[in-house]
Write a protein that holds these residues in place. Sequence first.
Motif, PDB file in Angstrom:
ATOM      1  N   THR A   1      -1.211  20.939  -3.489  1.00 35.61           N
ATOM      2  CA  THR A   1      -2.345  20.001  -3.180  1.00 35.61           C
ATOM      3  C   THR A   1      -1.970  18.874  -4.145  1.00 35.61           C
ATOM      4  O   THR A   1      -2.015  18.706  -5.133  1.00 35.61           O
ATOM      5  CB  THR A   1      -3.810  20.616  -3.436  1.00 35.61           C
ATOM      6  N   LEU A   2      -1.969  17.693  -3.382  1.00 38.85           N
ATOM      7  CA  LEU A   2      -1.623  16.143  -3.906  1.00 38.85           C
ATOM      8  C   LEU A   2      -2.939  15.429  -4.116  1.00 38.85           C
ATOM      9  O   LEU A   2      -3.594  15.545  -3.091  1.00 38.85           O
ATOM     10  CB  LEU A   2      -0.660  15.524  -3.308  1.00 38.85           C
ATOM     11  N   ASP A   3      -3.296  15.140  -4.843  1.00 39.59           N
ATOM     12  CA  ASP A   3      -4.515  14.394  -5.348  1.00 39.59           C
ATOM     13  C   ASP A   3      -4.177  12.891  -5.623  1.00 39.59           C
ATOM     14  O   ASP A   3      -3.705  12.534  -6.795  1.00 39.59           O
ATOM     15  CB  ASP A   3      -5.091  14.945  -6.494  1.00 39.59           C
ATOM     16  N   LEU A   4      -4.508  11.971  -4.721  1.00 34.79           N
ATOM     17  CA  LEU A   4      -4.221  10.522  -4.877  1.00 34.79           C
ATOM     18  C   LEU A   4      -5.112  10.147  -6.125  1.00 34.79           C
ATOM     19  O   LEU A   4      -4.561   8.903  -6.756  1.00 34.79           O
ATOM     20  CB  LEU A   4      -4.473  10.057  -3.550  1.00 34.79           C
ATOM     21  N   LEU A   5      -6.456  10.605  -6.354  1.00 24.68           N
ATOM     22  CA  LEU A   5      -6.938   9.818  -7.598  1.00 24.68           C
ATOM     23  C   LEU A   5      -6.238  10.199  -8.788  1.00 24.68           C
ATOM     24  O   LEU A   5      -6.314   9.316  -9.534  1.00 24.68           O
ATOM     25  CB  LEU A   5      -8.518  10.543  -7.452  1.00 24.68           C
ATOM     26  N   HIS A   6      -6.004  11.409  -9.088  1.00 21.73           N
ATOM     27  CA  HIS A   6      -5.167  12.057 -10.339  1.00 21.73           C
ATOM     28  C   HIS A   6      -3.886  11.313 -10.120  1.00 21.73           C
ATOM     29  O   HIS A   6      -2.981  11.586 -11.335  1.00 21.73           O
ATOM     30  CB  HIS A   6      -5.537  13.375 -10.544  1.00 21.73           C
TER      31      HIS A   6
ATOM     32  N   ASP B   1      -9.183   6.324   9.962  1.00 23.01           N
ATOM     33  CA  ASP B   1      -8.081   5.680   9.392  1.00 23.01           C
ATOM     34  C   ASP B   1      -8.257   5.359   7.919  1.00 23.01           C
ATOM     35  O   ASP B   1      -7.312   4.742   7.556  1.00 23.01           O
ATOM     36  CB  ASP B   1      -7.973   4.167  10.383  1.00 23.01           C
ATOM     37  N   MET B   2      -9.015   6.004   7.140  1.00 20.49           N
ATOM     38  CA  MET B   2      -9.056   6.139   5.689  1.00 20.49           C
ATOM     39  C   MET B   2      -8.023   6.759   5.353  1.00 20.49           C
ATOM     40  O   MET B   2      -7.331   7.632   5.843  1.00 20.49           O
ATOM     41  CB  MET B   2     -10.435   6.447   5.333  1.00 20.49           C
ATOM     42  N   ILE B   3      -7.681   6.293   4.151  1.00 17.44           N
ATOM     43  CA  ILE B   3      -6.496   6.940   3.330  1.00 17.44           C
ATOM     44  C   ILE B   3      -7.139   8.460   2.658  1.00 17.44           C
ATOM     45  O   ILE B   3      -8.224   8.170   2.188  1.00 17.44           O
ATOM     46  CB  ILE B   3      -5.798   6.105   2.074  1.00 17.44           C
ATOM     47  N   PRO B   4      -6.295   9.382   2.960  1.00 18.04           N
ATOM     48  CA  PRO B   4      -7.074  10.708   2.090  1.00 18.04           C
ATOM     49  C   PRO B   4      -6.730  10.771   0.891  1.00 18.04           C
ATOM     50  O   PRO B   4      -5.965  10.139   0.315  1.00 18.04           O
ATOM     51  CB  PRO B   4      -6.397  11.888   3.023  1.00 18.04           C
ATOM     52  N   ARG B   5      -7.501  11.471   0.136  1.00 14.75           N
ATOM     53  CA  ARG B   5      -7.649  11.434  -1.529  1.00 14.75           C
ATOM     54  C   ARG B   5      -6.510  12.752  -1.536  1.00 14.75           C
ATOM     55  O   ARG B   5      -5.981  12.818  -2.459  1.00 14.75           O
ATOM     56  CB  ARG B   5      -9.099  11.850  -1.994  1.00 14.75           C
ATOM     57  N   PHE B   6      -6.650  13.709  -0.674  1.00 16.00           N
ATOM     58  CA  PHE B   6      -5.737  14.955  -1.019  1.00 16.00           C
ATOM     59  C   PHE B   6      -5.049  15.340   0.477  1.00 16.00           C
ATOM     60  O   PHE B   6      -5.265  14.950   1.267  1.00 16.00           O
ATOM     61  CB  PHE B   6      -6.730  16.062  -0.858  1.00 16.00           C
TER      62      PHE B   6
ATOM     63  N   GLU C   1       4.700   9.559  -5.925  1.00 18.35           N
ATOM     64  CA  GLU C   1       4.693   8.874  -4.914  1.00 18.35           C
ATOM     65  C   GLU C   1       5.900   9.397  -3.843  1.00 18.35           C
ATOM     66  O   GLU C   1       5.794   9.382  -2.662  1.00 18.35           O
ATOM     67  CB  GLU C   1       5.379   7.425  -5.080  1.00 18.35           C
ATOM     68  N   LEU C   2       7.045  10.235  -4.426  1.00 10.99           N
ATOM     69  CA  LEU C   2       8.053  10.557  -3.424  1.00 10.99           C
ATOM     70  C   LEU C   2       7.385  11.966  -2.746  1.00 10.99           C
ATOM     71  O   LEU C   2       7.610  11.883  -1.627  1.00 10.99           O
ATOM     72  CB  LEU C   2       9.120  11.054  -4.493  1.00 10.99           C
ATOM     73  N   LEU C   3       6.815  12.840  -3.620  1.00  7.27           N
ATOM     74  CA  LEU C   3       6.225  13.772  -3.001  1.00  7.27           C
ATOM     75  C   LEU C   3       4.962  13.496  -1.958  1.00  7.27           C
ATOM     76  O   LEU C   3       5.064  14.137  -0.850  1.00  7.27           O
ATOM     77  CB  LEU C   3       5.651  15.024  -4.109  1.00  7.27           C
ATOM     78  N   TRP C   4       4.312  12.572  -2.213  1.00  5.44           N
ATOM     79  CA  TRP C   4       3.135  12.150  -1.435  1.00  5.44           C
ATOM     80  C   TRP C   4       3.849  11.897   0.012  1.00  5.44           C
ATOM     81  O   TRP C   4       3.162  12.097   1.016  1.00  5.44           O
ATOM     82  CB  TRP C   4       2.266  10.964  -2.011  1.00  5.44           C
ATOM     83  N   ARG C   5       5.046  10.881  -0.298  1.00  3.46           N
ATOM     84  CA  ARG C   5       5.474  10.360   1.156  1.00  3.46           C
ATOM     85  C   ARG C   5       6.103  11.470   1.933  1.00  3.46           C
ATOM     86  O   ARG C   5       5.998  11.427   3.220  1.00  3.46           O
ATOM     87  CB  ARG C   5       6.527   9.325   0.664  1.00  3.46           C
TER      88      ARG C   5
ATOM     89  N   GLY D   1      -6.549  20.332   6.745  1.00  7.00           N
ATOM     90  CA  GLY D   1      -7.164  19.215   6.759  1.00  7.00           C
ATOM     91  C   GLY D   1      -7.085  18.430   5.622  1.00  7.00           C
ATOM     92  O   GLY D   1      -7.380  18.858   4.560  1.00  7.00           O
ATOM     93  N   ALA D   2      -6.846  17.138   5.917  1.00 11.94           N
ATOM     94  CA  ALA D   2      -7.217  16.192   4.467  1.00 11.94           C
ATOM     95  C   ALA D   2      -8.429  15.889   4.273  1.00 11.94           C
ATOM     96  O   ALA D   2      -9.290  15.463   5.474  1.00 11.94           O
ATOM     97  CB  ALA D   2      -6.145  14.754   4.661  1.00 11.94           C
ATOM     98  N   PHE D   3      -9.035  15.766   3.114  1.00 15.17           N
ATOM     99  CA  PHE D   3     -10.246  15.082   2.720  1.00 15.17           C
ATOM    100  C   PHE D   3     -10.275  13.869   2.837  1.00 15.17           C
ATOM    101  O   PHE D   3      -9.483  12.994   2.472  1.00 15.17           O
ATOM    102  CB  PHE D   3     -10.509  15.769   1.503  1.00 15.17           C
TER     103      PHE D   3
END
Length: 133
Positions: free
Chosen positions: A27-32, A15-20, A50-54, A121-123
């Motif tokens: 490829t969306l990168d939450l860290l960057h 249930d962790m939030i994926p980084r990618f 945020e829009l593209l991530w959602r 798959g999400a990292f």
Amino acid sequence: MSSAPAACPCPLGEDMIPRFIEAGDVTLDLLHRDGRVEDSWLRLHPREFELLWRLAQTPGERLSRKQLLAEVWRLEREPGTNSLAVHVARVRSKLASFGIEHMLVTHPDGGYLLDAPPGPGAFRFRRVPLDSQ
């Protein structure tokens, strides 16, 4: 006195939030807080990211204007502006540089969706139990 480590109150599962998040060629990168196509960054502004991530969280699923305003902008009421449409146009423009602007779709019934297959798959970051080290 016991020297055992205290139990972690947080779950140790998937249930962790994926980084990618991978959606099609992006490829969306939450860290960057940006997206990449191959080795090139999209140079997304914070709200564009945020829009593209959602949308990438639920590819192929239509999200209404109201849902996106609530979940991305954190607004419960219509702002009376076209800010969402402007941000969608900016994201499409950045995707157009790679010929993939078609993946951000305006739905005929209103709202938007990301028409891209999810990645393999999400990292995910996982906690390693202390006793396994």
